[in-house]
Design a protein around this motif. Structure first.
Motif, short mmCIF file in Angstrom:
data_model
loop_
_atom_site.label_atom_id
_atom_site.label_comp_id
_atom_site.label_asym_id
_atom_site.label_seq_id
_atom_site.Cartn_x
_atom_site.Cartn_y
_atom_site.Cartn_z
N GLY A 1 61.05 -39.80 -79.28
CA GLY A 1 59.85 -39.38 -78.58
C GLY A 1 59.82 -39.87 -77.15
N GLY A 2 60.21 -41.14 -76.94
CA GLY A 2 60.21 -41.71 -75.60
C GLY A 2 61.19 -41.00 -74.67
N THR A 3 62.37 -40.68 -75.19
CA THR A 3 63.38 -39.98 -74.38
C THR A 3 62.90 -38.60 -73.98
OG1 THR A 3 65.18 -41.19 -75.47
CG2 THR A 3 65.75 -39.15 -74.32
N LEU A 4 62.40 -37.84 -74.96
CA LEU A 4 61.91 -36.49 -74.67
C LEU A 4 60.74 -36.53 -73.69
CD1 LEU A 4 62.03 -34.94 -78.26
CD2 LEU A 4 63.51 -34.36 -76.34
N LEU A 5 59.82 -37.46 -73.91
CA LEU A 5 58.64 -37.54 -73.06
C LEU A 5 59.02 -37.87 -71.62
CD1 LEU A 5 55.50 -37.59 -72.97
CD2 LEU A 5 55.65 -40.05 -73.38
N LYS B 1 61.00 -34.89 -69.86
CA LYS B 1 60.12 -33.77 -69.56
C LYS B 1 59.20 -34.10 -68.39
CE LYS B 1 58.13 -31.80 -73.14
NZ LYS B 1 58.47 -30.38 -72.89
N TRP B 2 58.65 -35.32 -68.38
CA TRP B 2 57.77 -35.70 -67.29
C TRP B 2 58.54 -35.82 -65.98
CZ3 TRP B 2 57.71 -39.86 -63.94
CH2 TRP B 2 56.56 -39.96 -63.12
N LEU B 3 59.73 -36.39 -66.02
CA LEU B 3 60.53 -36.59 -64.81
C LEU B 3 60.88 -35.26 -64.17
CD1 LEU B 3 62.02 -38.64 -63.01
CD2 LEU B 3 64.02 -38.34 -64.48
N GLY C 1 57.54 -22.20 -69.57
CA GLY C 1 58.30 -21.93 -70.78
C GLY C 1 59.55 -22.77 -70.88
N ILE C 2 60.20 -23.00 -69.75
CA ILE C 2 61.40 -23.83 -69.74
C ILE C 2 61.08 -25.24 -70.23
CG2 ILE C 2 63.09 -24.96 -68.21
CD1 ILE C 2 63.03 -22.44 -66.50
N ARG C 3 59.90 -25.72 -69.91
CA ARG C 3 59.50 -27.05 -70.36
C ARG C 3 58.89 -27.01 -71.75
NH1 ARG C 3 62.67 -29.05 -69.24
NH2 ARG C 3 61.77 -30.86 -70.23
#
Length: 258
Positions: free
Chosen positions: A74-78, A81-83, A235-237
Motif C-alpha cells: 500500500g505504501g509503495t503504490l500510494l 501514485k502521489w509522486l 484514467g492512467i492513474r
C-alpha cells in the motif's frame, strides 16, 4: 441468467458495469431515479455513505499480526501514485500561461485528477485476482480517495511560491477514521473481520452505481480536448471522479477556472 458470472469475466466488472449503466441512465433519463426517499438515497445520493461503510469493511481486513506485506504494498503504490500526480501538477504550474491554464487545464484540476484513485475498482480487481494482503493494502491507498494528498501537494507548491497552500487535518482524519474503526473491530474479533469482509465486496456495485449517477456523457463533448486530456490522465492513474477532490477547496475566480 448468469449476471454475476458475466460481470466477473470483465476485469473490475463489479465496479465498471454498474458505473457505466448508471452513467447511461443519468445521461438520457437523469430524473428517473431522482424521485426522493429510499430510491434516491440509495441509487443517487448514497455514494458517500456507502464508500464510508466500504472503508470500514476494508479496514476490518487489516490483521496487525501480518500487516507488514500489506503496508509495504500500500505504501509503495500510494507514494508512486502521489509522486507522479504531483510531478505532473508541478509541470502544469510551471508552464501555465498568462490565463493560468496549461493545455487548457487548471493546474489544480490536474493535481486533483492525477493524485486520485478509484478504490472501488482496485478492490474489485484484487477481489478477482489478488489476495488478502492486496485487499488490506487499500487501507493506505484510501488516503488518496479524498482531498488530503491533493492538499499536501498544494501545500508544498504554496511553499514553492506556485499557489496558496492548502492543508486540512480534518480531511485526513475523516478518511482515516472509518478504516481505524474497522481495523479495531477486526482485530478484536476474528468473527467480525469475516463478517465485515463480506461487505467490502458486496458494497462495490452499489456505490459504483451511485457514482455513475453523477456522470453525464454529454459533458465529454462540453469538455472538449482539455476534458479528454484530463480524463485520460485521470484514467492512467487508475482514478475516476478525480475532480471530487476539489470539493475540499473553495475555488476562487483567480484560479484560472474554466
Amino acid at each position: 441468467m448468469k449476471i454475476k458470472a458475466t460481470m466477473d469475466r470483465i476485469p473490475g466488472g463489479m465496479m465498471v458495469v454498474p458505473l457505466l449503466l448508471a452513467a447511461i441512465i443519468n445521461t438520457f433519463a437523469p430524473g428517473s431515479l431522482r424521485i426522493g426517499n429510499f430510491t434516491q438515497d440509495l441509487f443517487v445520493d448514497g455514494a458517500g455513505t456507502l464508500i464510508a461503510l466500504f472503508l470500514l469493511c476494508a479496514g476490518a481486513q487489516i490483521d496487525l499480526r501480518s500487516f507488514g506485506v500489506s503496508l509495504a504494498k500500500g505504501g509503495t503504490l500510494l507514494f508512486i501514485k502521489w509522486l507522479v500526480g504531483a510531478a505532473v501538477g508541478l509541470l502544469a504550474y510551471t508552464f501555465a500561461g498568462s490565463d493560468g491554464l496549461w493545455l487548457g487545464l487548471v493546474p489544480m484540476a490536474v493535481i486533483a485528477a492525477m493524485t486520485n484513485s478509484n478504490g472501488g475498482l482496485y478492490m474489485a480487481i484484487v477481489g478477482q485476482y489478488g489476495n488478502k494482503e492486496d485487499k488490506a493494502a487499500y487501507s493506505l491507498l484510501a488516503l488518496n480517495d479524498g482531498p488530503f494528498l491533493t492538499m499536501v501537494a498544494l501545500s508544498i507548491f504554496g511553499a514553492m511560491g506556485f499557489v496558496e497552500g492548502f492543508f486540512s487535518l480534518t480531511a485526513f482524519v475523516s478518511v482515516l477514521l472509518p478504516i481505524l474503526v474497522g481495523m479495531v473491530l477486526g482485530n478484536l474479533d476474528s468473527d467480525m473481520r469475516e463478517f465485515l469482509g463480506k461487505g467490502s465486496d458486496m458494497l462495490i456495485p452499489f456505490f459504483a452505481f451511485a457514482l455513475g449517477m453523477g456522470i453525464d456523457f454529454g459533458k465529454i463533448v462540453e469538455g472538449g480536448l482539455a476534458g479528454i486530456l484530463l480524463g485520460g490522465a485521470d484514467g492512467i492513474r487508475h482514478g475516476n471522479g478525480g475532480l471530487s477532490h476539489l470539493q475540499g477547496f473553495r475555488m476562487e475566480p483567480d484560479c484560472g477556472g474554466g
